[in-house]
Motif scaffolding. Structure first.
Motif, PDB file in Angstrom:
ATOM      1  N   HIS A  23       0.546  -0.749   0.212  1.00  0.00           N
ATOM      2  CA  HIS A  23      -0.060   0.065   0.051  1.00  0.00           C
ATOM      3  C   HIS A  23       1.102   1.669  -0.310  1.00  0.00           C
ATOM      4  O   HIS A  23       1.912   1.241   0.615  1.00  0.00           O
ATOM      5  N   HIS A  94      -5.578  -6.149   7.958  1.00  0.00           N
ATOM      6  CA  HIS A  94      -6.787  -5.057   7.927  1.00  0.00           C
ATOM      7  C   HIS A  94      -8.237  -6.348   7.687  1.00  0.00           C
ATOM      8  O   HIS A  94      -7.709  -8.181   8.041  1.00  0.00           O
ATOM      9  N   GLY A 374      -8.693  11.335   3.230  1.00  0.00           N
ATOM     10  CA  GLY A 374      -9.392  10.138   4.535  1.00  0.00           C
ATOM     11  C   GLY A 374      -8.151  10.920   5.965  1.00  0.00           C
ATOM     12  O   GLY A 374      -8.806  11.058   7.012  1.00  0.00           O
ATOM     13  N   LYS A 403     -13.882   8.143  -3.915  1.00  0.00           N
ATOM     14  CA  LYS A 403     -13.319   7.127  -3.207  1.00  0.00           C
ATOM     15  C   LYS A 403     -14.052   8.017  -1.501  1.00  0.00           C
ATOM     16  O   LYS A 403     -13.920   9.037  -1.784  1.00  0.00           O
ATOM     17  N   ILE A 404     -14.051   7.218  -0.757  1.00  0.00           N
ATOM     18  CA  ILE A 404     -14.908   6.846   0.523  1.00  0.00           C
ATOM     19  C   ILE A 404     -14.274   7.199   1.539  1.00  0.00           C
ATOM     20  O   ILE A 404     -13.368   5.450   1.483  1.00  0.00           O
ATOM     21  N   SER A 405     -14.158   7.297   2.934  1.00  0.00           N
ATOM     22  CA  SER A 405     -13.033   7.518   3.799  1.00  0.00           C
ATOM     23  C   SER A 405     -13.245   7.207   4.760  1.00  0.00           C
ATOM     24  O   SER A 405     -14.842   8.675   5.287  1.00  0.00           O
ATOM     25  N   ALA A 433     -14.682  -1.589  -4.725  1.00  0.00           N
ATOM     26  CA  ALA A 433     -13.605  -2.256  -3.568  1.00  0.00           C
ATOM     27  C   ALA A 433     -13.440  -1.694  -2.305  1.00  0.00           C
ATOM     28  O   ALA A 433     -13.422  -0.332  -1.979  1.00  0.00           O
ATOM     29  N   GLY A 436     -10.994  -2.458   5.451  1.00  0.00           N
ATOM     30  CA  GLY A 436     -10.568  -1.622   7.082  1.00  0.00           C
ATOM     31  C   GLY A 436      -9.940  -1.845   7.596  1.00  0.00           C
ATOM     32  O   GLY A 436     -10.452  -3.373   8.200  1.00  0.00           O
ATOM     33  N   GLY A 442     -11.814   2.466   4.095  1.00  0.00           N
ATOM     34  CA  GLY A 442     -12.587   3.015   2.504  1.00  0.00           C
ATOM     35  C   GLY A 442     -13.034   2.300   2.163  1.00  0.00           C
ATOM     36  O   GLY A 442     -13.409   0.712   2.124  1.00  0.00           O
ATOM     37  N   THR A 444     -14.125   2.350  -3.035  1.00  0.00           N
ATOM     38  CA  THR A 444     -14.309   3.011  -4.227  1.00  0.00           C
ATOM     39  C   THR A 444     -15.123   2.603  -4.857  1.00  0.00           C
ATOM     40  O   THR A 444     -15.560   1.689  -5.085  1.00  0.00           O
TER      41      THR A 444
HETATM   42  O1  C5P Z   1      -7.988   5.175   2.525  1.00  0.00           O
HETATM   43  P1  C5P Z   1      -8.642   5.596   3.746  1.00  0.00           P
HETATM   44  O2  C5P Z   1      -7.535   6.914   4.917  1.00  0.00           O
HETATM   45  O3  C5P Z   1     -10.181   5.935   4.288  1.00  0.00           O
HETATM   46  O4  C5P Z   1      -8.451   4.332   4.422  1.00  0.00           O
HETATM   47  C1  C5P Z   1      -9.073   4.474   6.274  1.00  0.00           C
HETATM   48  C2  C5P Z   1      -8.590   2.356   6.205  1.00  0.00           C
HETATM   49  O5  C5P Z   1      -9.043   1.527   5.599  1.00  0.00           O
HETATM   50  C3  C5P Z   1      -6.990   2.136   5.684  1.00  0.00           C
HETATM   51  O6  C5P Z   1      -6.788   0.710   6.156  1.00  0.00           O
HETATM   52  C4  C5P Z   1      -7.416   1.719   4.199  1.00  0.00           C
HETATM   53  O7  C5P Z   1      -6.240   0.601   3.884  1.00  0.00           O
HETATM   54  C5  C5P Z   1      -8.642   0.613   4.152  1.00  0.00           C
HETATM   55  N1  C5P Z   1      -9.012   0.555   3.005  1.00  0.00           N
HETATM   56  C6  C5P Z   1      -9.222   0.038   2.174  1.00  0.00           C
HETATM   57  N2  C5P Z   1     -10.353  -1.581   1.092  1.00  0.00           N
HETATM   58  C7  C5P Z   1     -10.457   0.055  -0.084  1.00  0.00           C
HETATM   59  C8  C5P Z   1      -9.851   1.761   1.309  1.00  0.00           C
HETATM   60  C9  C5P Z   1      -9.758   1.773   2.058  1.00  0.00           C
HETATM   61  O8  C5P Z   1      -9.460  -1.414   3.109  1.00  0.00           O
HETATM   62  N3  C5P Z   1     -10.351  -0.130  -1.061  1.00  0.00           N
END
Ligand code: C5P
Ligand code: C5P
Ligand code: ZN
Length: 466
Positions: A23, A94, A374, A403-405, A433, A436, A442, A444
């Protein structure tokens, strides 16, 4: 975790060429560095690639490379369904796709239970497998470190990199410093002389920020006349007889004598509770004092400054020891990152937060980079200027969708919030996908699904917290 690490190490030993996939954030870069360092040390040919996320498109690209053995770090566990045709190991924290092993009541869960249930084309070193919380127990870098340490005990001299990963993921945020398996890694680092644990002021920038800026920019402290006030911040130190400069140079917190620190902490404690600005600080004695590399938080910010602006390879080089060109370039990127965060925070605040019954959200369009939305949401959420009784979802335009956080708090998690589950359920329903941790996750999704996502998230969170 040790047993899992031993099994993973055994698999690595039998490979002849490894593709490391990681990552782009600080933890991802730290993880990849540990993998790459140990593969160098055992003489294993390898390459490292980084990705913002592990989705179907990326997995297809990987398969097209026909790698013999893939070592996923800081990602993979949430996407094992996409990895058909690939083989290797996953060192990740994760939330895994399969229902995670829960600590069995009255019976210790054995590795055997775990192995039986899982396909072994990918062995996972992941705290969820032993019923631990991946948000706090250990980071991706820590998991990679456990495998690295098993392959070569001398890798303990890079324990600091695993600490940088954990701190980059804010695993020390909830008060008492790093805990769980992270603690064991700290002990390794101390024993090897590469990590020191201090109880000290823990505001960001203690190594490199001029003293007054340390207070001026500590917005979480909210001290009348000091926060956001450079004159007030300067007066604070000068009033205590602490020199702001040494010759031509601004002094930083790390330049202060013990006695000066004591005076400053004492005076600050009269204005605001010491819990808000002191705590464990992790420093690295082999790095030069007063530099970004000397302390975990600043080191991790330096790595984020690379990864989130399309240059994770620079961070990798710095972790692996480059103190010349890569470090210079990384330091340049850090300046931009800092400004970008400050500007983005203002943008997010001016757009304003919209309230639904169980969640709140902000859509920043293309005004904030998808790679930092995020981080910015987390900063705003933690600033005290936003109601934190509901989780926040920040949305931004990305090149392949929205993209959603999501960000929550420990209190919400204790009440049942699991943002990884929200992202998982929403993306199962809408495509895309996501995944987290319970406290931060997060996804998309397609732009047309934004409204449905929000109402679904509102509904799922409502159920989790009911
Ligand atoms: O991108 P963001 O900072 O919001 O991600 C928060 C957590 O979610 C991180 O641990 C990231 O690796 C995880 N995540 C994920 N799959 C995604 C987007 C984010 O597992 N598609
Ligand atoms: O992808 P990854 O797991 O490495 O990132 C973890 C994310 O979770 C980071 O963006 C971190 O800031 C966030 N986090 C958080 N609050 C916590 C723990 C983690 O916002 N208490
Ligand atoms: Zn991580």
């Amino acid at each position: 975790m040790k047993k899992l690490a031993e099994k993973a190490a055994e698999k690595v030993r039998h490979a002849s060429n490894v593709l490391v996939v990681s990552h782009i954030d600080a933890d991802g870069i730290s993880s990849a560095s540990l993998a790459s360092l140990v593969l160098d040390s055992i003489g294993m040919p390898h390459e490292v690639v980084f990705t913002k996320k592990l989705d179907e498109v990326f997995a297809n690209g990987l398969r097209a490379r026909k790698p013999e053995f893939v070592w996923f770090t800081d990602l993979g566990s949430g996407s094992t369904d996409l990895l058909g045709g690939l083989e290797g190991i996953i060192t990740d924290h994760h939330r895994p796709l399969e229902p995670a092993a829960k600590p069995a009541i009255g019976k210790k869960r054995t590795l055997f239970d775990y192995d039986e249930k899982h396909d072994d084309s990918f062995l996972q070193v992941n705290p969820h497998m032993i019923g631990r919380d991946g948000g706090t127990d250990i980071s991706g870098a820590g998991c990679a470190y456990l495998v690295a340490r098993t392959l070569d005990p001398e890798m303990r001299r890079f324990a600091n990199i695993a600490i940088v990963g954990a701190v980059g993921d804010m695993q020390d945020r909830e008060g008492a410093g790093l805990t769980g398996t992270n603690r064991e890694i700290l002990v390794d680092g101390e024993n090897f002389g590469v990590v020191e644990i201090e109880h000290d002021l823990n505001l960001f920038g203690r190594e490199t920020r001029p003293l007054y800026k340390l207070l001026q920019y500590a917005s979480d402290l909210n001290i009348e006349g000091i926060t956001d006030n450079y004159e007030g911040s300067m007066d604070f130190f000068m009033g205590l007889g602490i020199n702001l400069k040494k010759g031509e140079n601004w002094r930083t917190w790390s330049d202060l004598k013990k006695s000066e620190k004591k005076i400053a902490i004492g005076a600050l404690s009269e204005l605001v509770s010491p819990e808000l600005f002191t705590g464990e600080v992790y420093t690295f004695p082999m790095e030069k004092k007063g530099t970004e590399l000397h302390e975990a938080k600043e080191f991790s910010t330096l790595l984020n400054s690379c990864g989130r602006y399309d240059a994770p390879e620079l961070g990798l080089k710095v972790c692996k020891g480059d103190r010349d060109e890569a470090l210079d370039l990384a330091l340049g990127l850090r300046k931009g990152h800092r400004k970008n965060l400050v500007d983005s925070l203002k943008i997010m605040e001016s757009i304003g937060i919209t309230q639904l019954e169980h969640i709140q959200f902000v859509h920043v369009g293309d005004m904030i980079r998808d790679t930092i939305v995020g981080t910015v949401a987390g900063m705003l959420f933690g600033s005290g200027r936003v109601d934190d009784r509901k989780p926040i979802f920040a949305l931004a335009v990305a090149d392949d969708g929205i993209k959603i956080s999501g960000r929550g708090t420990k209190t919400l998690v204790d009440a049942g919030l699991d943002l990884s589950e929200v992202m998982r359920q929403a993306t199962v329903k809408l495509g895309g996908a996501g995944g987290g941790h319970n406290i931060a996750a997060g996804a998309t999704i397609s732009p047309k699904d934004v409204d449905e996502f929000l109402s679904l998230a509102n509904e799922i969170v409502g159920r989790q917290l009911s």
